[in-house]
Design an enzyme around this catalytic site. Structure first.
Site, PDB file in Angstrom:
ATOM      1  N   GLY A   1      32.592  30.866  29.751  1.00 18.36           N
ATOM      2  CA  GLY A   1      33.548  30.132  28.920  1.00 18.36           C
ATOM      3  C   GLY A   1      34.436  31.050  28.090  1.00 18.36           C
ATOM      4  O   GLY A   1      35.602  30.736  27.821  1.00 18.36           O
TER       5      GLY A   1
ATOM      6  N   ASP B   1      29.936  23.160  23.467  1.00 20.75           N
ATOM      7  CA  ASP B   1      28.617  22.508  23.523  1.00 20.75           C
ATOM      8  C   ASP B   1      27.603  23.582  23.921  1.00 20.75           C
ATOM      9  O   ASP B   1      27.091  23.587  25.034  1.00 20.75           O
ATOM     10  CB  ASP B   1      28.676  21.370  24.551  1.00 20.75           C
ATOM     11  CG  ASP B   1      27.367  20.615  24.655  1.00 20.75           C
ATOM     12  OD1 ASP B   1      26.461  20.888  23.860  1.00 20.75           O
ATOM     13  OD2 ASP B   1      27.251  19.759  25.556  1.00 20.75           O
TER      14      ASP B   1
HETATM   15  N1  SPD Z   1      18.839  23.928  18.754  1.00 17.17           N
HETATM   16  C1  SPD Z   1      19.427  23.487  19.971  1.00 17.17           C
HETATM   17  C2  SPD Z   1      20.880  23.211  19.865  1.00 17.17           C
HETATM   18  C3  SPD Z   1      21.448  22.884  21.198  1.00 17.17           C
HETATM   19  C4  SPD Z   1      22.832  22.394  21.146  1.00 17.17           C
HETATM   20  N2  SPD Z   1      23.399  22.193  22.450  1.00 17.17           N
HETATM   21  C5  SPD Z   1      22.757  21.273  23.274  1.00 17.17           C
HETATM   22  C6  SPD Z   1      23.483  20.978  24.556  1.00 17.17           C
HETATM   23  C7  SPD Z   1      23.396  19.562  24.950  1.00 17.17           C
HETATM   24  N3  SPD Z   1      24.448  19.159  25.799  1.00 17.17           N
END
Ligand code: SPD
Length: 277
Positions: free
Chosen positions: A138, A155
């Site tokens: 990314g 994300d």
């Molecule tokens: N502590 C874990 C944080 C994770 C955040 N991202 C999760 C991805 C879900 N699509």
């Protein structure tokens, strides 16, 4: 069966989930990936023993990382998700009729494959004709795409290992350049309880680069502390100024017009993290 998955959420805190069945386990070129069927949260995807998403609470995170920004923009047509290989963010993005193309850039093909196999409720939009799935870095992708996206969603996993670069000023500058003239971005930015050095640093970096920077909150039970933060950088639109009476009905379970407004109401211990210093 007395089998437990344990995540060390801080050096002094764990969360434990009773496991009914280990559905999948592999070591990918990037990380250890597992899918468990848990008694409390149903199927759960972990990366390097950190909970990423569960069938029971994923809707909170995926609705909040997407709709707040998408509804702040009057006409989001091209949307990029960095990370998010489980497909939950993309599933929410394509609920918006203005979106012509949602591009998912995930570095680890194994995450996409496991989500398709074990988490179809979350990954169900990955084969939609409006969705483009790219397996690549990314950070490199935003460097190579200038003035291209109306919204970018980061994300990511936690800021350790391969995700560290997604929490830095250089990356935010590339995100700014990859956005169109009125674009905006949202990133997941961890726990206001346990990441009290990280959040002020991110807010400062985003404020230095974007005309508008703000933080909002949601409750994700499986993430450390439950209370979770998202940071938005915007070139033009202020998500707090949206006319929430005019928002479309998106068939959501956590996000709503009222939640859109209240998500920006920060308890004082969080507000102090985003104060201008
Ligand atoms: N502590 C874990 C944080 C994770 C955040 N991202 C999760 C991805 C879900 N699509």
């Amino acid at each position: 069966m007395n089998c437990w998955f344990t995540e060390l959420q801080t050096p002094d805190l764990t969360i434990g989930c009773r496991v009914r069945k280990i559905l999948h386990h592999e070591v990918t070129p990037f990380q250890r990936l597992a899918v468990y069927d848990t008694a409390q949260f149903g199927r759960m995807l972990t990366l390097d023993d950190v909970i990423q998403t569960t069938i029971a609470d994923e809707f909170v995170y995926h609705e909040m990382i997407t709709h707040v920004g998408l509804n702040a923009h009057p006409n989001p047509r091209r949307v990029l998700v960095i990370g998010g290989g489980d497909g939950g963010a993309v599933r929410e993005i394509i609920k918006h009729p203005s979106v012509e193309k949602a591009t998912l850039v995930e570095i680890d093909a194994a995450v996409i494959k496991a989500a398709k196999e074990y988490l179809p409720e979350i990954s169900c939009a990955l084969d939609d004709p409006r969705v483009e799935v790219l397996v690549e870095d990314g950070i490199k992708h935003v460097k190579e795409h200038r003035d291209n996206y109306d919204m970018i969603i980061v994300d990511s996993t936690d800021p350790v290992g391969p995700a560290v670069g997604l929490f830095g000023a250089d990356f935010y500058r590339d995100v700014f350049a990859a956005l169109t003239a009125d674009g905006l971005f949202v990133a997941q930015t961890e726990s206001p309880f346990f990441n009290r050095d990280l959040i002020p640093r991110i807010i400062k970096d985003v404020r230095d680069i974007f005309p508008l920077a703000c933080l909002y909150l949601a409750c994700v039970p499986t993430y450390p502390g439950g209370l979770w933060s998202f940071t938005m950088g915007s070139k033009k639109y202020d998500p707090r100024q949206v006319d929430v009476t005019a928002l479309p009905d998106l068939a959501t379970r956590y996000y709503s017009p009222a939640v859109h407004q209240t998500a920006f109401v920060l308890p004082p211990f969080v507000a102090e993290l985003v104060q201008e210093r």
